[in-house]
Design a protein around this motif. Structure first.
Motif, short mmCIF file in Angstrom:
data_model
loop_
_atom_site.label_atom_id
_atom_site.label_comp_id
_atom_site.label_asym_id
_atom_site.label_seq_id
_atom_site.Cartn_x
_atom_site.Cartn_y
_atom_site.Cartn_z
N ARG A 33 3.66 -2.42 -3.44
CA ARG A 33 4.68 -1.67 -2.69
C ARG A 33 4.62 -0.19 -3.06
NH1 ARG A 33 9.10 -3.89 -4.74
NH2 ARG A 33 9.24 -2.22 -6.26
N LEU A 90 0.65 1.07 -1.96
CA LEU A 90 0.25 0.80 -0.58
C LEU A 90 -1.27 0.95 -0.37
CD1 LEU A 90 3.14 2.34 1.54
CD2 LEU A 90 2.74 -0.07 0.97
N GLU A 111 4.65 -6.86 6.19
CA GLU A 111 5.66 -5.84 6.51
C GLU A 111 5.18 -4.45 6.10
OE1 GLU A 111 10.01 -4.60 4.68
OE2 GLU A 111 9.49 -6.73 4.82
N TRP A 112 4.44 -4.36 4.98
CA TRP A 112 3.99 -3.06 4.48
C TRP A 112 2.69 -2.58 5.10
CZ3 TRP A 112 4.60 -5.21 -1.16
CH2 TRP A 112 5.97 -5.35 -1.45
#
Length: 296
Positions: free
Chosen positions: A118, A121, A157-158
């Motif tokens: 997170r 990335l 999602e990322w």
């Protein structure tokens, strides 16, 4: 046969290898340096773990990942970054009470396993698709279906592509279930991990059997460990896959000759080119693997 190969260098791993070779990088500076040298030698992708600079043991400290990734990105050398997300699943039972964790246990939940992903990335992170007896002691690597489903949902999602690391046929079966459930973007990307005790054996027959179970359209790579690293690299290309080499999986260039990461990349690249194929550039790899940053 794959004529356009994505070549990954697994730079350091988390295993107890630092005492066996002076070339295994430990600090963020050393790991980033080796990643850049591997890219210059021809690696399309670098797969990165980090280590505690004081002890040399594998670490999941987000600050160490951030420093390492920043150093690679600031080097001016293009390479696809693939971060491990496999730390935090180790369980060793206590000898005096088998129901309790003993020394060596490092067990955390899915969100914490992905804290560094997170933060940094990367384009890719690994996702170890099942639980495994890891070696000949009491250590178990635990990655349950709820943990994996949560991790898959988060990285989707990322915008980070999960590299589905599969150590046996059951792991492929579960990855296909996650694909059917919409947790993985199509096409999925698999890494066939061969030779690790006690997962699938590192033979051409095993690699072919695992490849046959992959979903249609999946991209895949395969690797072997120790002396089988280069034979399995050649087998992967011949069977239509991509390749992983590096000091995480093998310390030697030849019998008794310690390798560097760049030397292993050069050796793999020579094998690939002698087979009539070529290694893709980092940008070509992004396009082929449908990564963030691919050309529209």
């Amino acid at each position: 046969m794959n004529f356009e190969v994505v070549l990954t260098c697994a730079v350091t791993g988390a295993g107890d290898t630092t005492g066996r070779s002076k070339h295994v990088p430990v600090t963020p500076e050393e790991i980033a340096r080796d990643a850049v040298e591997a890219a210059r030698a021809g690696a399309s992708v670098v797969h990165l773990h980090v280590r505690d600079p004081q002890t040399g043991k594998g670490s999941r400290d987000p600050a160490l990942f951030r420093e390492t990734v920043d150093r690679v990105r600031q080097s001016g050398v293009d390479v696809v970054i693939n971060l491990t997300a496999g730390m935090g699943g180790d369980w060793t039972p206590a000898k005096d009470d088998w129901a309790m964790p003993g020394p060596g246990t490092d067990m955390i939940g899915p969100d914490e396993r992905l804290a560094h992903v997170r933060d940094c990335l990367p384009e890719i992170c690994s996702l170890d698709c099942g639980t495994l007896n890891f070696g000949n002691d009491d250590t178990i690597y635990i990655s349950t279906p709820p943990i994996l489903r949560r991790m898959a949902a988060l990285v989707r999602e990322w915008g980070v592509k999960p590299e589905l690391e599969v150590f046996d046929l059951g792991h492929i079966r579960f990855a296909k279930a996650m694909l059917a459930e919409g947790l993985l973007a199509d096409p999925p990307m698999f890494q066939l991990c061969l030779g690790i005790p006690w997962g699938a054996d590192q033979t051409v027959e095993t690699m072919a059997a695992m490849k046959a179970q992959l979903p249609p359209g999946a991209s895949w790579a395969g690797f072997g460990i120790s002396r089988m690293q280069m034979p399995m690299a050649a087998a992967a290309v011949a069977l239509g896959g991509n390749v992983r080499v590096g000091l995480e999986d093998n310390l030697f260039l030849g019998r008794g000759v310690l390798a560097t990461n760049a030397q292993l990349v050069e050796q793999a690249r020579e094998i690939i080119e002698r087979m009539g194929a070529r290694v893709l550039s980092p940008q070509e790899a992004r396009n082929r693997l449908h990564l963030r940053g691919a050309d529209a």
